[in-house]
Design a protein around this motif. Sequence first.
Motif, PDB file in Angstrom:
ATOM      1  N   LEU A  55       6.424 -10.794  -6.578  1.00 48.86           N
ATOM      2  CA  LEU A  55       5.902 -10.506  -5.237  1.00 48.86           C
ATOM      3  C   LEU A  55       6.921  -9.725  -4.408  1.00 48.86           C
ATOM      4  CD1 LEU A  55       3.789 -10.957  -2.966  1.00 48.86           C
ATOM      5  CD2 LEU A  55       4.969 -13.102  -2.463  1.00 48.86           C
ATOM      6  N   ILE A  56       8.138 -10.214  -4.358  1.00 48.87           N
ATOM      7  CA  ILE A  56       9.175  -9.603  -3.526  1.00 48.87           C
ATOM      8  C   ILE A  56       9.524  -8.210  -4.031  1.00 48.87           C
ATOM      9  CG2 ILE A  56      11.618  -9.813  -2.887  1.00 48.87           C
ATOM     10  CD1 ILE A  56      11.087 -12.867  -2.683  1.00 48.87           C
ATOM     11  N   ASP A  57       9.622  -8.054  -5.345  1.00 47.34           N
ATOM     12  CA  ASP A  57       9.952  -6.744  -5.912  1.00 47.34           C
ATOM     13  C   ASP A  57       8.865  -5.713  -5.648  1.00 47.34           C
ATOM     14  OD1 ASP A  57      12.237  -7.903  -6.807  1.00 47.34           O
ATOM     15  OD2 ASP A  57      11.751  -7.809  -8.944  1.00 47.34           O
ATOM     16  N   SER A  58       7.609  -6.156  -5.591  1.00 56.71           N
ATOM     17  CA  SER A  58       6.528  -5.198  -5.339  1.00 56.71           C
ATOM     18  C   SER A  58       6.673  -4.558  -3.963  1.00 56.71           C
ATOM     19  CB  SER A  58       5.160  -5.886  -5.466  1.00 56.71           C
ATOM     20  OG  SER A  58       4.927  -6.810  -4.422  1.00 56.71           O
ATOM     21  N   TYR A  59       7.075  -5.348  -2.986  1.00 62.80           N
ATOM     22  CA  TYR A  59       7.318  -4.805  -1.644  1.00 62.80           C
ATOM     23  C   TYR A  59       8.582  -3.946  -1.612  1.00 62.80           C
ATOM     24  CZ  TYR A  59       3.728  -7.906   0.291  1.00 62.80           C
ATOM     25  OH  TYR A  59       2.543  -8.543   0.579  1.00 62.80           O
ATOM     26  N   GLN A  60       9.586  -4.344  -2.389  1.00 61.13           N
ATOM     27  CA  GLN A  60      10.813  -3.558  -2.411  1.00 61.13           C
ATOM     28  C   GLN A  60      10.575  -2.181  -3.021  1.00 61.13           C
ATOM     29  OE1 GLN A  60      13.433  -3.155  -0.696  1.00 61.13           O
ATOM     30  NE2 GLN A  60      14.715  -4.855  -1.438  1.00 61.13           N
ATOM     31  N   GLU A  61       9.803  -2.133  -4.087  1.00 57.43           N
ATOM     32  CA  GLU A  61       9.477  -0.843  -4.701  1.00 57.43           C
ATOM     33  C   GLU A  61       8.743   0.052  -3.699  1.00 57.43           C
ATOM     34  OE1 GLU A  61       7.298  -2.044  -8.129  1.00 57.43           O
ATOM     35  OE2 GLU A  61       9.072  -2.900  -9.114  1.00 57.43           O
ATOM     36  N   ALA A  62       7.865  -0.561  -2.904  1.00 57.97           N
ATOM     37  CA  ALA A  62       7.143   0.198  -1.880  1.00 57.97           C
ATOM     38  C   ALA A  62       8.095   0.698  -0.796  1.00 57.97           C
ATOM     39  CB  ALA A  62       6.044  -0.659  -1.271  1.00 57.97           C
ATOM     40  N   ALA A  63       9.017  -0.165  -0.368  1.00 56.15           N
ATOM     41  CA  ALA A  63       9.977   0.240   0.662  1.00 56.15           C
ATOM     42  C   ALA A  63      10.835   1.403   0.185  1.00 56.15           C
ATOM     43  CB  ALA A  63      10.863  -0.947   1.039  1.00 56.15           C
ATOM     44  N   LEU A  64      11.283   1.339  -1.052  1.00 55.52           N
ATOM     45  CA  LEU A  64      12.157   2.384  -1.586  1.00 55.52           C
ATOM     46  C   LEU A  64      11.407   3.690  -1.829  1.00 55.52           C
ATOM     47  CD1 LEU A  64      14.257   0.237  -4.084  1.00 55.52           C
ATOM     48  CD2 LEU A  64      14.915   1.010  -1.794  1.00 55.52           C
ATOM     49  N   LYS A  65      10.101   3.639  -1.952  1.00 55.26           N
ATOM     50  CA  LYS A  65       9.281   4.847  -2.130  1.00 55.26           C
ATOM     51  C   LYS A  65       8.939   5.495  -0.789  1.00 55.26           C
ATOM     52  CE  LYS A  65       6.729   7.651  -4.670  1.00 55.26           C
ATOM     53  NZ  LYS A  65       7.344   8.657  -5.577  1.00 55.26           N
ATOM     54  N   SER A  66       9.214   4.780   0.312  1.00 53.20           N
ATOM     55  CA  SER A  66       8.894   5.307   1.642  1.00 53.20           C
ATOM     56  C   SER A  66       9.820   6.465   1.998  1.00 53.20           C
ATOM     57  CB  SER A  66       9.044   4.202   2.687  1.00 53.20           C
ATOM     58  OG  SER A  66      10.417   3.863   2.842  1.00 53.20           O
ATOM     59  N   ASP A  67       9.491   7.171   3.056  1.00 49.46           N
ATOM     60  CA  ASP A  67      10.354   8.266   3.508  1.00 49.46           C
ATOM     61  C   ASP A  67      11.731   7.769   3.916  1.00 49.46           C
ATOM     62  OD1 ASP A  67       8.344  10.086   3.053  1.00 49.46           O
ATOM     63  OD2 ASP A  67       7.634  10.104   5.131  1.00 49.46           O
ATOM     64  N   ALA A  68      11.772   6.598   4.547  1.00 48.30           N
ATOM     65  CA  ALA A  68      13.067   6.054   4.974  1.00 48.30           C
ATOM     66  C   ALA A  68      13.854   5.502   3.791  1.00 48.30           C
ATOM     67  CB  ALA A  68      12.866   4.957   6.012  1.00 48.30           C
ATOM     68  N   ALA A  69      13.154   4.848   2.870  1.00 44.78           N
ATOM     69  CA  ALA A  69      13.767   4.286   1.649  1.00 44.78           C
ATOM     70  C   ALA A  69      14.913   3.317   1.954  1.00 44.78           C
ATOM     71  CB  ALA A  69      14.241   5.405   0.723  1.00 44.78           C
ATOM     72  N   ILE A  70      14.774   2.542   3.024  1.00 40.07           N
ATOM     73  CA  ILE A  70      15.747   1.510   3.348  1.00 40.07           C
ATOM     74  C   ILE A  70      15.275   0.209   2.683  1.00 40.07           C
ATOM     75  CG2 ILE A  70      16.834   0.161   5.172  1.00 40.07           C
ATOM     76  CD1 ILE A  70      17.656   3.027   5.336  1.00 40.07           C
ATOM     77  N   PRO A  71      16.085  -0.412   1.830  1.00 40.46           N
ATOM     78  CA  PRO A  71      15.647  -1.664   1.216  1.00 40.46           C
ATOM     79  C   PRO A  71      15.463  -2.750   2.272  1.00 40.46           C
ATOM     80  CG  PRO A  71      17.947  -1.235   0.710  1.00 40.46           C
ATOM     81  CD  PRO A  71      17.422   0.001   1.367  1.00 40.46           C
ATOM     82  N   TYR A  72      14.437  -3.555   2.068  1.00 43.12           N
ATOM     83  CA  TYR A  72      14.175  -4.652   3.006  1.00 43.12           C
ATOM     84  C   TYR A  72      14.795  -5.941   2.474  1.00 43.12           C
ATOM     85  CZ  TYR A  72      10.684  -7.346   0.351  1.00 43.12           C
ATOM     86  OH  TYR A  72      10.057  -8.163  -0.562  1.00 43.12           O
ATOM     87  N   ILE A  73      14.817  -6.969   3.293  1.00 48.63           N
ATOM     88  CA  ILE A  73      15.255  -8.295   2.863  1.00 48.63           C
ATOM     89  C   ILE A  73      14.126  -9.288   3.101  1.00 48.63           C
ATOM     90  CG2 ILE A  73      17.741  -7.992   3.069  1.00 48.63           C
ATOM     91  CD1 ILE A  73      17.632  -9.062   5.899  1.00 48.63           C
ATOM     92  N   TYR A  74      14.011 -10.234   2.180  1.00 49.69           N
ATOM     93  CA  TYR A  74      12.977 -11.275   2.320  1.00 49.69           C
ATOM     94  C   TYR A  74      13.609 -12.507   2.941  1.00 49.69           C
ATOM     95  CZ  TYR A  74       8.563 -13.563   1.423  1.00 49.69           C
ATOM     96  OH  TYR A  74       7.330 -14.176   1.594  1.00 49.69           O
TER      97      TYR A  74
END
Length: 639
Positions: free
Chosen positions: A132-151
């Motif tokens: 679950l957490i990795d799926s959101y991280q992959e999405a964050a890293l694919k964004s224009d900002a590509a800043i990793p998030y924290i859960y």
Amino acid sequence: MIKNSRLKKLTAMIAIVVMAFSMMGCGDKGSSSSESSTALESSSAPESSSSAESSAESSPARPTPKQAEMQSDKYKGMTAEQITASLSLEQKAAQMVMACVYKINTKQMQENCYGCILSLTDPLESAEWRKLIDSYQEAALKSDAAIPYIYGQDQVHGVYGCLNAVIFPHSIGLGAANDPELMYEMGKATADESKLCHMIWTYSPVVAQAADPRWGRTYECYGSDLEIIKTLGESYTKGLIDGGLIACAKHFFADGNVEYGTGENSDVERLIDRGDAKLSEDEIKELLSVYQGQIDAGVQSIMISHSALNGVKMHENAKYIQYLKNEMGFKGFVAGDWNSVTNTSAPTYEEQIVNAVNAGLDMLMEVDAYEKVRQTIISAVNDGRISEERVNDAVTRIIRVKMDAGVFDDPLFKNLKTGQSETGSEEYRKLAEKLVEKSLVCIKNENNILPLKEGTKVYITGPATDNAVSQCGGWTMAWNGSPIKDIPGLTTIKKAFLENAAEYGISIADKIEDADVVLLAVGEQAYAEWNGDTEDLELCGSLGLERNKKAIKAAEESGKPVVTLIVAGRNVIIKDYVDKWDAVVMCYLPGSEGKGVSNVICGKAPFTGKLASPWYSDVSQIGTEESWLPVGYGLVTAQ
């Protein structure tokens, strides 16, 4: 304002490009240490409903792990200040909000790249959490900002919402144990199990002073003694950090000092929780010293309290939030609590958000309106109500903490190192068992009935003997207590006696008339926050287990010696019963390792626990110098 902002951004981008060329072949002097522990988890929120995992799975355009991994190198060699300067205002504002897992999907995460996701849907296995957490991280890293998030998650006594994780005693018992070395080891173990779920931001420790046991969050605290709170809180924080997590001391500050009857009446009526603490300058100075200890221990984030201090809600209390950053030297980021900005004084929600940011909040936990918060920050900067310097400071703090925790280096945990391969290891269960043993406080022991002698026939009864939910209390699998009666990996008190009777040299009687001793376990229901606020504080009062009275009466009528175990989140009033019991043991909320209780009762480990808060015989004593039993009381036995 817009034109000037774009010009500044363009200038910053040019400077970054020039710097990148100048640094080629010069090593990684500007990057965060690749030796930093990976971090990514934790949360502080009431329970949720719908399935976040399904929403994450159903969103289109999910990036491949390889694409995400390549994008994670975007900021290699840059400082937190440089990364912040490279972001648009819209991207910066997104870093300042926490999105709720059961409201967001991966498409939204890829569009906006929020700084944090928190909370839970249903309890999950560690492998399910990772997915679950990795799926959101992959999405964050694919964004224009590509800043990793924290859960973010509330790992207040082990990993919150993880099946088969070790559930440690709640803090009220840890205060009675008062063992800084074991607290450090607990912090490291919690961090290890948390990393196995890819959660690296934990909303703990709670370093509040529990001044009034009628408060529903008393069990989340180490007690009322500030020296114990300070020492144990620092040890736990160091363990979390050394274990690879981002720690979050909470709730800044005086949440445990609010006055009875001042509870916040917003979405629901509260008796004491989120109320007003009316304190002198000397009292404030004492409480701030606890947070200074947390800062000195390296805590990376601090969460603001729902409560008020001398009439001013802490989520808008610029005086003390700025004091925290400027005079106390806190370099991490300041986080809000669950929807708490909505309960501040401004007449509109937009004004409340602006005031909170200007007061010094860096990341807001407005879970019902996180996108509204992002948009409000953007518009407020554009019209001058929030300065861009304030936003830059907030985002730089957030990014710096992420970098120091290793999130930029390894956002998908490819190089994750843990002490255990799965949650619920024997090593960590033994650690929790030891903490249970040390947390038990012997209140009464007539004729030295404890520890139980070999050959004793024991009849086990009472609503807390075989009650996993009561044994763990709140913040266990769900906010207000576990929805699962048979918690995986948990040993109840009764089960511990049954499984280890031969080792102890005792036998378990099937009928009360056949027993030499009655072991009576009574206690409180599970609860969280204001649901635990109580007027009566009685063992058999409004929050006592339903069958307490019946079990107490049956034990008394048996004519047998009675050893009473109290399983509760605070020192409940027992004056109507204590004289009828031969022995009384306060077990607090021991968590998953019930054998820690049976070991001490049967003499495999000694009684060493001491009260970390006064025990009152009547609510009229609260707030006075009077008590039934003082801090430090506890009978000891030899092993």
